[in-house]
Design a protein around this motif. Structure first.
Motif, PDB file in Angstrom:
ATOM      1  N   CYS A  61     -13.496  -2.328  -6.414  1.00 19.82           N
ATOM      2  CA  CYS A  61     -13.890  -1.038  -5.826  1.00 19.82           C
ATOM      3  C   CYS A  61     -15.393  -0.798  -5.853  1.00 19.82           C
ATOM      4  N   GLY A  77       0.801  -1.214   0.000  1.00 17.36           N
ATOM      5  CA  GLY A  77       0.000   0.000   0.000  1.00 17.36           C
ATOM      6  C   GLY A  77       0.833   1.263   0.000  1.00 17.36           C
ATOM      7  N   LYS A  87      -4.984  -0.817  -5.983  1.00 14.04           N
ATOM      8  CA  LYS A  87      -4.820  -1.456  -4.673  1.00 14.04           C
ATOM      9  C   LYS A  87      -4.479  -0.451  -3.580  1.00 14.04           C
ATOM     10  N   CYS A  88      -4.001   0.722  -3.987  1.00  9.88           N
ATOM     11  CA  CYS A  88      -3.752   1.791  -3.007  1.00  9.88           C
ATOM     12  C   CYS A  88      -4.947   2.729  -2.888  1.00  9.88           C
ATOM     13  N   GLY A  89      -6.063   2.384  -3.550  1.00  8.25           N
ATOM     14  CA  GLY A  89      -7.304   3.148  -3.395  1.00  8.25           C
ATOM     15  C   GLY A  89      -7.444   4.368  -4.273  1.00  8.25           C
ATOM     16  N   SER A  90      -6.589   4.531  -5.292  1.00 11.47           N
ATOM     17  CA  SER A  90      -6.671   5.698  -6.189  1.00 11.47           C
ATOM     18  C   SER A  90      -7.194   5.275  -7.548  1.00 11.47           C
TER      19      SER A  90
END
Length: 717
Positions: free
Chosen positions: A523, A458, A491-494
């Motif tokens: 997502c 992450g 996977k890092c939420g972006s």
């Protein structure tokens, strides 16, 4: 014998000439020893014939070279320039480049032939930069290059990073008037093709008034190397229209240009070229790569003399498909034929040892590599690092890496990638820093591996820095680099940044589409995932199992049961893709989350293979969601029999009992979990450290990235 003694050296010279012409397997040294037994003094011509005859003799050549060299030193004949040059060429052909180099250094009078021999030797044995530097030294010493010089040198410059040197050589050839020679032009055409400058290759091809078969073969190969397979076939048809007779190289060029190997095979049979050993070997390699080991084996058996190249192709094919038993059988065959595997064959085998059940075989081949000295090759060492990484044996990986005398970039890439594959991404980051300290510049493979590590941990900020490096250095954001970037951002939420990277790629490959579709599904953007799938089909790309897995995952998150059923049917009926356990687990999760438990159980009973813990776990998770205690207990028994140490089983059952207020059962399940060695509470929190500063002897200031809660914290050490 008395006759031989009476006629003197001329008789033995005749014997050596006969060996040279007929390429007999008898050792030329036997003739030489007989000559000495008659107390005849060998002349410079004797040694010249012995060396040339030995070059066509295949057994124990290096030993013979050293013996001949010793006799030359004792007799003093080695001072003849042409004798030294002949011996130098012999060493070069044997791959003894260092010995050849020492010979050249000891020559007080050097001729162009000696320079040409060593330059060609460096080139043939992969010492590309040495060949170029030796050529420059030759020019500095006032020697004028010949056609042979350039033909021997140019193949070593056929790399994209050496294109400027290649153009310089071309310029020297033009200035010396050597570029008009067809051999030089063919070599230059091949060089430009390897440097991806196809326009320059085409210009050289068109300039040639009289085009030989070699010229046509070179250009067909040039198109094939650059992926222009249709152009290669068009050129082949033009070659046939010019009534030029094709040869074995033509057939091999067509195979390298990805022509249909069965059609080429038929053509080779029709023209009679199929009897050529090199053509048979090329066909064996192509059939083996396509997975047709039966045809590859039949062709291999038709060879007049088995060779290591075709056997390596078959071994690598079996290894790639995980058929380790056949790999061992082929290896045993090579040992019966007294064939020693080379580095390429060893790497092919090591890449095939993926299953932990075959770790003993992997260890055995490691031992073979040590015994034969293959482990000193960085290629083999990298293969071993990759193999041990798959077994999560990081200590062995680090040990192999530390023992390497030379650590080229490919070795750093291997160990970084190995750490990432083994889930040790933090070690990969540390190795990357050490790699930069050693002066290595990261390439696409390094960046892709590190991005995969960022996805594991992450590390969004570090991932962004790698993205910046890619942009600053004008690296192509295509294929695996683009895919790795998208995966990291997802996977890092972006997800929004991942979308921008995806849109910046001109021609996304299937893997890139799959990553984006899977990302949308993870997502919770079901509609976007399905829209991207539709766009993928519009582009004419055929989805694979990973594509459909991403689509099914999106249907699960969106609760789209009907769409999920339809896509599962499309996968099996339209695309002919057999569902894996993961696909089946997705369908079970989709149906059970919609409370269609009977249909989910019927689906499991109709599966072609036994359900694993993933399938049963998907059903148990839905039971927890919908508080289905009886069905949950039935599934828990199934899971317990499969893997009683699976902590997820106890956590799910504990949650299921808790949702119904069954606290005694909750306590019972938690006690069972403790008895198996787990408590269900173990976890790891990751903080991305963006900077580090020493405050005093025992206190350090870390800057930690926590998104909106970024800040500083003091830690004592």
């Amino acid at each position: 014998m008395s006759f031989a003694k009476s006629v003197g050296l001329s008789f033995f010279h005749s014997l050596l000439r006969s060996q040279l012409e007929t390429k007999t397997v008898n050792s030329p040294l036997l003739v030489f020893r007989q000559l000495l037994q008659f107390n005849l003094k060998p002349s410079d011509l004797t040694f010249s014939l012995v060396i040339k005859a030995s070059a066509s003799y295949s057994l124990k050549q290096r030993l013979e070279a050293y013996q001949i060299h010793t006799h030359l030193l004792k007799s003093g004949i080695i001072h003849f320039v042409y004798i030294k040059t002949t011996l130098l060429s012999f060493y070069v052909n044997l791959g003894c480049v260092k010995s050849a180099s020492l010979l050249l250094e000891d020559m007080p009078e050097r001729d162009v032939v000696a320079w040409n021999a060593l330059i060609s030797g460096y080139s043939k044995n992969g010492y590309d930069l040495y060949a170029f530097y030796l050529f420059m030294e030759m020019l500095r010493e006032g020697f004028t290059p010949q056609t042979t010089t350039l033909v021997g040198l140019i193949p070593s410059i056929g790399r994209l990073e050496l294109v400027s040197q290649g153009k310089s050589i071309h310029g020297i050839g033009v200035k010396a008037g050597l570029d008009r020679d067809s051999k030089v032009k063919n070599a230059l055409t091949s060089m430009y093709a390897k440097c991806r400058d196809l326009a320059a290759a085409e210009i050289l091809f068109e300039e040639m008034v009289e085009k030989s078969v070699v010229t046509w073969n070179t250009m067909i190969g040039a198109y094939g190397q650059n992926g222009l397979f249709d152009e290669a076939m068009v050129l082949f048809k033009k070659m046939r229209e010019n009534t030029l007779e094709v040869n074995s190289v033509t057939v091999m060029s067509l195979l390298s240009a990805n022509a249909d190997h069965e059609t080429v095979h038929c053509f080779a049979i029709k023209t009679g070229i199929v009897n050529d050993a090199s053509v048979i070997t090329s066909l064996v390699c192509v059939y083996a790569r396509s997975g047709d080991n039966e045809s590859a084996g039949l062709l291999h058996n038709s060879l007049p003399q088995e060779n290591l190249v075709s056997l390596t192709a078959i071994i690598s094919s079996y290894a790639e498909r995980g058929n380790v038993d056949m790999v061992v059988e082929c290896f045993a065959r090579s040992q019966q034929l007294d064939m020693e595997l080379d580095a390429v064959a060893m790497v092919g085998i090591l890449h095939g040892v993926k299953n932990p059940a075959y770790i003993d075989i992997g260890l055995s081949f490691h031992g073979y590599g040590i015994k034969t000295g293959l482990c000193i090759h960085s290629l083999v060492a990298n293969g071993l690092i990759s193999m041990y990484s798959k077994f999560n044996d990081i200590e062995a990986v680090f040990s192999l890496f530390s023992e390497m005398q030379e650590k080229p970039l490919i070795s750093w890439n291997s160990i970084i990638s190995g750490c990432v594959q083994a889930g040790r991404a933090d070690d990969a980051m540390e190795l990357f820093c050490r790699m930069k300290m050693f002066g290595h510049h990261p390439d696409n493979i390094t960046i892709a591996s590190l991005l995969s590590g960022c996805s594991q941990l992450g590390y969004l900020q570090f991932g962004k820095k790698l993205h910046g490096f890619v942009l600053r250095n004008n690296l192509e954001v295509e294929d695996f680099i683009g895919t790795a970037l998208i995966d990291m951002y997802i996977k890092c939420g972006s997800i929004d940044v991942a979308e921008r990277v995806f849109k910046s790629i001109k021609e996304p490959c299937l893997a890139t589409w799959n990553t984006m579709i899977t990302g949308y599904g993870v997502c919770g953007f079901q509609n976007k995932a399905l829209t991207h799938y539709a766009k993928l089909r519009e582009r004419g790309l055929k989805p694979d199992r990973i594509t459909l897995l991403g689509v099914l995952a999106a249907c699960i998150h969106g609760g789209a049961v009907d769409e999920g059923r339809r896509y599962f049917q499309i996968m099996t009926e339209e695309f002919g893709l057999a569902p894996s356990l993961q696909h089946c687990a997705c369908m079970v999760a989709l149906l059970s989350r919609a409370r269609l438990f009977e249909e989910a159980l019927l689906f499991i009973s109709n599966m072609e293979f036994d359900p694993d813990s993933t399938v049963w776990g998907a059903l148990l998770s839905a039971c927890c969601t919908h508080q289905e205690v009886k069905l949950g207990e039935y599934i828990a028994k199934k899971l317990y029999l499969l893997d009683h140490r699976n902590g997820g089983l106890y956590v799910l059952m504990s949650n299921l009992y808790a949702s119904k207020g069954m606290w005694d059962d909750v306590a019972r399940v938690r006690q069972m979990m403790k008895d198996t060695g787990g408590d269900g509470c173990s976890g790891v929190s990751l903080l991305e450290v963006t900077s580090f500063k020493e405050m005093d002897d025992n206190t350090y200031l870390w800057e930690v990235d926590l998104g909106e809660q970024s800040g500083r914290q003091r830690f004592s050490y």
